[in-house]
Design an enzyme around this catalytic site. Structure first.
Site, PDB file in Angstrom:
ATOM      1  N   ASP A  42       0.881  -1.181   0.000  1.00 57.46           N
ATOM      2  CA  ASP A  42       0.000   0.000   0.000  1.00 57.46           C
ATOM      3  C   ASP A  42       0.908   1.218   0.000  1.00 57.46           C
ATOM      4  O   ASP A  42       2.134   1.086  -0.025  1.00 57.46           O
ATOM      5  CB  ASP A  42      -0.941  -0.020   1.224  1.00 57.46           C
ATOM      6  CG  ASP A  42      -2.267   0.695   0.952  1.00 57.46           C
ATOM      7  OD1 ASP A  42      -2.240   1.908   0.673  1.00 57.46           O
ATOM      8  OD2 ASP A  42      -3.325   0.046   1.002  1.00 57.46           O
ATOM      9  N   VAL A  66       1.364   1.682  -6.713  1.00 58.40           N
ATOM     10  CA  VAL A  66       1.131   0.747  -7.828  1.00 58.40           C
ATOM     11  C   VAL A  66       1.317   1.394  -9.196  1.00 58.40           C
ATOM     12  O   VAL A  66       1.433   0.692 -10.200  1.00 58.40           O
ATOM     13  CB  VAL A  66      -0.274   0.087  -7.763  1.00 58.40           C
ATOM     14  CG1 VAL A  66      -0.402  -0.815  -6.555  1.00 58.40           C
ATOM     15  CG2 VAL A  66      -1.391   1.130  -7.810  1.00 58.40           C
ATOM     16  N   ASN A  92      -5.423  -4.991  -6.504  1.00 62.31           N
ATOM     17  CA  ASN A  92      -6.681  -4.557  -5.895  1.00 62.31           C
ATOM     18  C   ASN A  92      -6.714  -3.066  -5.542  1.00 62.31           C
ATOM     19  O   ASN A  92      -7.790  -2.509  -5.365  1.00 62.31           O
ATOM     20  CB  ASN A  92      -6.885  -5.433  -4.645  1.00 62.31           C
ATOM     21  CG  ASN A  92      -7.949  -4.918  -3.730  1.00 62.31           C
ATOM     22  OD1 ASN A  92      -9.138  -5.014  -4.055  1.00 62.31           O
ATOM     23  ND2 ASN A  92      -7.557  -4.351  -2.594  1.00 62.31           N
ATOM     24  N   TYR A 158     -13.789   6.302 -13.018  1.00 61.41           N
ATOM     25  CA  TYR A 158     -13.828   5.060 -12.243  1.00 61.41           C
ATOM     26  C   TYR A 158     -14.447   3.947 -13.102  1.00 61.41           C
ATOM     27  O   TYR A 158     -13.886   2.853 -13.225  1.00 61.41           O
ATOM     28  CB  TYR A 158     -14.635   5.290 -10.966  1.00 61.41           C
ATOM     29  CG  TYR A 158     -14.625   4.119 -10.012  1.00 61.41           C
ATOM     30  CD1 TYR A 158     -13.555   3.911  -9.151  1.00 61.41           C
ATOM     31  CD2 TYR A 158     -15.691   3.214  -9.965  1.00 61.41           C
ATOM     32  CE1 TYR A 158     -13.535   2.828  -8.274  1.00 61.41           C
ATOM     33  CE2 TYR A 158     -15.679   2.144  -9.094  1.00 61.41           C
ATOM     34  CZ  TYR A 158     -14.603   1.950  -8.248  1.00 61.41           C
ATOM     35  OH  TYR A 158     -14.585   0.884  -7.381  1.00 61.41           O
ATOM     36  N   LYS A 162     -12.674   0.519 -14.446  1.00 61.31           N
ATOM     37  CA  LYS A 162     -13.134  -0.812 -14.031  1.00 61.31           C
ATOM     38  C   LYS A 162     -13.541  -1.658 -15.239  1.00 61.31           C
ATOM     39  O   LYS A 162     -13.329  -2.878 -15.240  1.00 61.31           O
ATOM     40  CB  LYS A 162     -14.284  -0.681 -13.027  1.00 61.31           C
ATOM     41  CG  LYS A 162     -13.839  -0.057 -11.696  1.00 61.31           C
ATOM     42  CD  LYS A 162     -12.709  -0.828 -11.062  1.00 61.31           C
ATOM     43  CE  LYS A 162     -12.231  -0.230  -9.763  1.00 61.31           C
ATOM     44  NZ  LYS A 162     -11.122  -0.998  -9.179  1.00 61.31           N
TER      45      LYS A 162
HETATM   46  N1  LIG Z   1     -15.945  -0.582  -1.667  1.00 66.42           N
HETATM   47  C1  LIG Z   1     -16.682  -0.810  -2.735  1.00 66.42           C
HETATM   48  O1  LIG Z   1     -17.906  -0.612  -2.735  1.00 66.42           O
HETATM   49  C2  LIG Z   1     -16.017  -1.345  -3.996  1.00 66.42           C
HETATM   50  C3  LIG Z   1     -16.854  -1.849  -4.999  1.00 66.42           C
HETATM   51  C4  LIG Z   1     -16.288  -2.331  -6.167  1.00 66.42           C
HETATM   52  C5  LIG Z   1     -14.906  -2.318  -6.333  1.00 66.42           C
HETATM   53  N2  LIG Z   1     -14.124  -1.826  -5.339  1.00 66.42           N
HETATM   54  C6  LIG Z   1     -12.676  -1.828  -5.577  1.00 66.42           C
HETATM   55  O2  LIG Z   1     -12.046  -2.588  -4.571  1.00 66.42           O
HETATM   56  C7  LIG Z   1     -10.689  -2.150  -4.442  1.00 66.42           C
HETATM   57  C8  LIG Z   1     -10.373  -1.942  -2.986  1.00 66.42           C
HETATM   58  O3  LIG Z   1     -11.159  -0.855  -2.512  1.00 66.42           O
HETATM   59  P1  LIG Z   1     -11.722  -0.760  -1.032  1.00 66.42           P
HETATM   60  O4  LIG Z   1     -13.175  -0.737  -1.137  1.00 66.42           O
HETATM   61  O5  LIG Z   1     -11.059  -1.754  -0.176  1.00 66.42           O
HETATM   62  O6  LIG Z   1     -11.254   0.737  -0.688  1.00 66.42           O
HETATM   63  P2  LIG Z   1     -10.239   1.291   0.400  1.00 66.42           P
HETATM   64  O7  LIG Z   1     -10.178   2.758   0.166  1.00 66.42           O
HETATM   65  O8  LIG Z   1     -10.608   0.791   1.739  1.00 66.42           O
HETATM   66  O9  LIG Z   1      -8.845   0.615   0.008  1.00 66.42           O
HETATM   67  C9  LIG Z   1      -8.092   0.996  -1.134  1.00 66.42           C
HETATM   68  C10 LIG Z   1      -6.622   0.913  -0.756  1.00 66.42           C
HETATM   69  O10 LIG Z   1      -5.839   1.177  -1.947  1.00 66.42           O
HETATM   70  C11 LIG Z   1      -4.727   1.950  -1.542  1.00 66.42           C
HETATM   71  N3  LIG Z   1      -4.169   2.698  -2.668  1.00 66.42           N
HETATM   72  C12 LIG Z   1      -4.743   3.749  -3.308  1.00 66.42           C
HETATM   73  N4  LIG Z   1      -3.911   4.201  -4.254  1.00 66.42           N
HETATM   74  C13 LIG Z   1      -2.796   3.420  -4.216  1.00 66.42           C
HETATM   75  C14 LIG Z   1      -1.591   3.410  -4.940  1.00 66.42           C
HETATM   76  N5  LIG Z   1      -1.348   4.309  -5.912  1.00 66.42           N
HETATM   77  N6  LIG Z   1      -0.661   2.477  -4.643  1.00 66.42           N
HETATM   78  C15 LIG Z   1      -0.891   1.575  -3.638  1.00 66.42           C
HETATM   79  N7  LIG Z   1      -2.011   1.533  -2.918  1.00 66.42           N
HETATM   80  C16 LIG Z   1      -2.951   2.459  -3.208  1.00 66.42           C
HETATM   81  C17 LIG Z   1      -5.293   2.899  -0.486  1.00 66.42           C
HETATM   82  O11 LIG Z   1      -4.246   3.483   0.290  1.00 66.42           O
HETATM   83  C18 LIG Z   1      -6.212   1.978   0.288  1.00 66.42           C
HETATM   84  O12 LIG Z   1      -5.533   1.376   1.371  1.00 66.42           O
HETATM   85  C19 LIG Z   1     -10.567  -0.885  -5.295  1.00 66.42           C
HETATM   86  O13 LIG Z   1      -9.980  -1.220  -6.540  1.00 66.42           O
HETATM   87  C20 LIG Z   1     -12.013  -0.474  -5.490  1.00 66.42           C
HETATM   88  O14 LIG Z   1     -12.184   0.279  -6.664  1.00 66.42           O
HETATM   89  C21 LIG Z   1     -14.642  -1.358  -4.171  1.00 66.42           C
END
Ligand SMILES: NC(=O)c1ccc[n+]([C@@H]2O[C@H](COP(=O)([O-])OP(=O)(O)OC[C@H]3O[C@@H](n4cnc5c(N)ncnc54)[C@H](O)[C@@H]3O)[C@@H](O)[C@H]2O)c1
Length: 281
Positions: A42, A66, A92, A158, A162
């Protein structure tokens, strides 16, 4: 070579990006419980160290962005030096807009940063991991979203990212077919993590639009632990797709029709159009 039907995670090494929060953190805990070595990636070291301490000795917490391909290659080298191989990559990490907005009202920096992290970050992560994963006959899992097949109005960068991640994961699975290495796509619905805060607590018009577009249970967030369980199972099955919660599976299956109907609703609904105008800054 035919891929093994089950791919037990005990003793395997799994790299997880976005590991400090939400789905990534919950999945890292579930992978650890399944007996895997977990490489936690992260942006910042301290939360990764805290998670690693709570899990135990089979973890490697490494801060990296990333979007930085060279940094991701260094993470892979560190993982192999520590655990001897890299078997699975869970690409992720992701971000969303600070506040939902329309395409003409988007800031160039934010629009492009979302694509940089959510789409190119996945590519750069997978590119760095793939040589080791193919050596191990392992599995690549990329996080897409139901936004891959949802109308992205108010959240275009977004949704674009995706949809791109889905296409990337499917292309990779096809290219790997028959090699013993596999790839899959994760499609979470709404999950209670920090990323949904802007949509759920931000602009009132965005909240109303989300309620209209996600009726009933579709709009109810599930826990990240539920996604984590589905991810562990999906990796062990080398699944092509993990749709969680399952209520989205028929929507995905019928997306040709659902997409057309959804677009017609936006075209015709004065209520939605008035809410969308409120997202123009
Ligand atoms: N929460 C939802 O409803 C949902 C739904 C569909 C998809 N997603 C996807 O799931 C994945 C995880 O999201 P989440 O819900 O756990 O959100 P979250 O915000 O809790 O976690 C995302 C993590 O990614 C890290 N991050 C962001 N940019 C980064 C970078 N450049 N390098 C390294 N790390 C980085 C952040 O610091 C954070 O810890 C994402 O790709 C999100 O788009 C989430």
């Amino acid at each position: 070579m035919k891929p093994s039907r089950t791919f037990a995670l005990t003793g395997r090494t799994v790299l997880v990006t976005g590991a400090a929060s939400g789905i990534g953190a919950a999945t890292s805990r579930a992978l650890d419980a399944a007996g895997a070595n977990v490489v936690l990636v992260d942006l910042h070291q301290v939360p990764l160290d805290e998670l690693a301490t709570s899990l135990g000795s089979r973890t490697l917490p490494v801060a990296a962005d990333v979007t930085d391909g060279a940094a991701m290659e260094s993470v892979v080298a560190a993982a192999v030096a520590r655990f001897g191989s890299l078997d699975v990559c869970f690409a992720n990490a992701g971000i969303a807009a600070a506040s939902p907005t329309t395409i003409p009202s988007s800031s160039v920096e934010e629009f492009e940063r979302i694509i940089e992290v959510d789409l190119l970050g996945v590519w750069r992560t997978v590119r760095a991991c793939l040589p080791e994963i193919t050596k191990a006959g392992g599995h690549v899992l990329v996080t897409s979203s139901v936004y891959a097949f949802f109308n992205g109005t108010g959240n275009a960068p977004y949704a674009m990212s995706k949809a791109g991640v889905e296409s990337f994961g499917r292309s990779l699975r096809g290219e790997l077919a028959g090699t013993g290495t596999t790839a899959g796509v994760l499609y979470p619905g709404w999950v209670s993590t920090p990323i949904i805060k802007a949509s759920r607590q931000g602009h009132p018009a965005a909240q109303k639009l989300i309620r209209l577009a996600n009726p009933g249970p579709f709009g109810t967030p599930v826990t990240p632990e539920r996604i984590a369980r589905a991810v562990v199972q999906g990796i062990e099955d080398r699944s092509a797709r993990i749709i969680c919660p399952r209520r989205w599976a028929p929507v995905s299956a019928a997306r040709g029709v659902v997409n057309i109907l959804g677009d017609v609703v936006v075209d015709r609904s004065r209520r939605m159009q008035s809410l969308i105008r409120q997202l123009d800054k």
